[in-house]
Scaffold this active site. Structure first.
Site, PDB file in Angstrom:
ATOM      1  N   GLY A 156      15.533  10.905  34.406  1.00 24.94           N
ATOM      2  CA  GLY A 156      16.900   9.862  34.516  1.00 24.94           C
ATOM      3  C   GLY A 156      18.305   9.689  33.665  1.00 24.94           C
ATOM      4  O   GLY A 156      18.513   9.881  32.952  1.00 24.94           O
ATOM      5  N   SER A 186      20.940  10.662  36.873  1.00 28.40           N
ATOM      6  CA  SER A 186      21.989   9.908  37.702  1.00 28.40           C
ATOM      7  C   SER A 186      22.115   8.236  37.496  1.00 28.40           C
ATOM      8  O   SER A 186      20.569   8.253  37.635  1.00 28.40           O
ATOM      9  CB  SER A 186      22.280  10.685  39.367  1.00 28.40           C
ATOM     10  N   SER A 216      13.939  12.672  40.795  1.00 29.24           N
ATOM     11  CA  SER A 216      12.610  13.610  41.466  1.00 29.24           C
ATOM     12  C   SER A 216      11.575  13.255  40.550  1.00 29.24           C
ATOM     13  O   SER A 216      11.326  13.214  39.270  1.00 29.24           O
ATOM     14  CB  SER A 216      12.995  14.433  41.545  1.00 29.24           C
ATOM     15  N   GLU A 251      18.946  23.670  32.729  1.00 31.60           N
ATOM     16  CA  GLU A 251      19.265  23.008  34.398  1.00 31.60           C
ATOM     17  C   GLU A 251      19.838  24.471  35.529  1.00 31.60           C
ATOM     18  O   GLU A 251      19.168  24.329  36.433  1.00 31.60           O
ATOM     19  CB  GLU A 251      19.524  22.129  34.326  1.00 31.60           C
TER      20      GLU A 251
END
Length: 359
Positions: free
Chosen positions: A118, A120, A152, A235
């Site tokens: 969580g 963006s 996603s 990431e």
């Protein structure tokens, strides 16, 4: 290559060869198979770098790179564990307290829980410091209010990582805090965002006065920006930034349709891939040394997306001469390529990080 790395690659190859799945491009985002993730764990191929007391195997980031490269090369269905194992677990190990680590890390290592990111928000894009989701303290912990987008896997995950503003400061990078949210909590609404290809892995998540216990704060309240900058190395610096389209590249190279010009173009892509893989190894070594290679990770992501875009362009003239399996991979790659340039930070953001870090 060290014997341990070679052995890990062989174990992954054996699992993939014996598992019933269809190789896919961008499988770390769309290839959801919890049973496959649990089998990886059973074979000691998840949480490779984590401490043994937290469910891991005490290996190196180079060891993990060996595993993830083989999974991505095979287009394996790894989305069920990817975010939690790649990002959340390492963040908890680096910033979380012992209680939080014990609560989540062993379950993540066994692929028994899963996370969505969580980060963006509408109108904030890649500028994470501009998040509007708020966190306020109450008698039982925290209450979160806001909206996250392009989340996603939120429709299948058990938990959500949330970056929220816990205080208003003059500098927007201050006053940010990282939280864990149970996606079954009252006040959480997950709305699907279906892509043009009909696939559903994006979502919008509404947080309406969602209760979060104090123990689910990651690290230090208000220090979320510093923590997340370190976290983004996990990431952005991995091989998923340049191997998402590999199943298509491999299928075209093995199709027998390439002429001399096609083979020359393929060789050029192979050379670039070798450089990107070396880059990923250097990033893994830096993390093993205790560094947070933010600039190297941003550089890898930027160059990796350009490579993946060029893989799609290379494949385009040859796809009509290939079978339906190759055509299906091409369709997946076409739809995934634009997304891969945005998630984790758009190109201008990566270039800004590179420029600032190179001064």
């Amino acid at each position: 290559m060290k014997t341990a790395e070679r052995e890990l690659r062989t174990r992954v190859q054996e699992l993939c060869a014996g598992w019933d799945y269809t190789p896919a491009c961008d499988s770390w985002m769309s290839g959801y198979d919890p049973a496959f993730s649990k089998e990886l764990s059973r074979r000691g191929l998840l949480a490779v770098t984590w401490p043994e007391e937290l469910g891991g195997h005490g290996g190196t980031n180079l060891d993990r790179l060996a595993v993830t490269e083989e999974l991505l090369r095979a287009g394996a269905p790894v989305a069920a564990h990817w975010i939690g194992e790649r990002q959340i677990g390492p963040s908890l190990i680096r910033h979380g307290g012992p209680e939080l680590q014990r609560e989540f890390c062993p379950s993540l290592a066994r692929a028994e829980c899963s996370f969505a990111l969580g980060m963006s928000e509408p109108e904030s894009g890649s500028d994470l410091a501009s998040v509007r989701t708020t966190a306020r303290r109450d008698s039982s912990g925290w209450r979160l209010n806001g909206r996250k987008v392009w989340t996603s896997g939120a429709h299948v995950a058990t938990h959500l990582y949330v970056l929220a503003r816990s205080s208003k400061e003059d500098d927007k990078h201050d006053g940010l805090t990282e939280f864990i949210v149970d996606l079954s909590s009252p006040g959480v609404t997950v709305t699907p965002i279906v892509g043009m290809d009909g696939e559903h892995h994006f979502n919008e998540v509404l947080l309406d006065d969602v209760a979060v216990p104090e123990r689910w704060v990651i690290g230090t309240v208000g220090d979320g920006w510093r923590q997340i900058v370190n976290q983004l190395s996990f990431e952005r610096g991995g091989p998923e930034r340049f191997l998402s389209m590999y199943p298509l590249l491999a299928a075209i190279s093995e199709s027998g349709v390439l002429d001399e010009h096609g083979r020359i173009a393929l060789a050029a892509l192979a050379a670039r891939l070798a450089v990107l893989r070396r880059w990923a190894r250097d990033t893994a070594r830096a993390m093993d040394a205790g560094d947070s290679p933010v600039v190297a990770a941003a550089s890898s992501k930027y160059a990796g997306h350009r490579f993946e875009r060029d893989v799609v362009a290379f494949a385009r003239p040859w796809v009509p001469h290939c079978d339906e399996n190759v055509r299906a991979l091409y369709r997946q790659a076409v739809f995934a390529a634009p997304k891969s340039g945005i998630r984790g930070g758009a190109a201008p953001v990566m270039l800004s990080i590179i420029a600032k870090g190179s001064r």
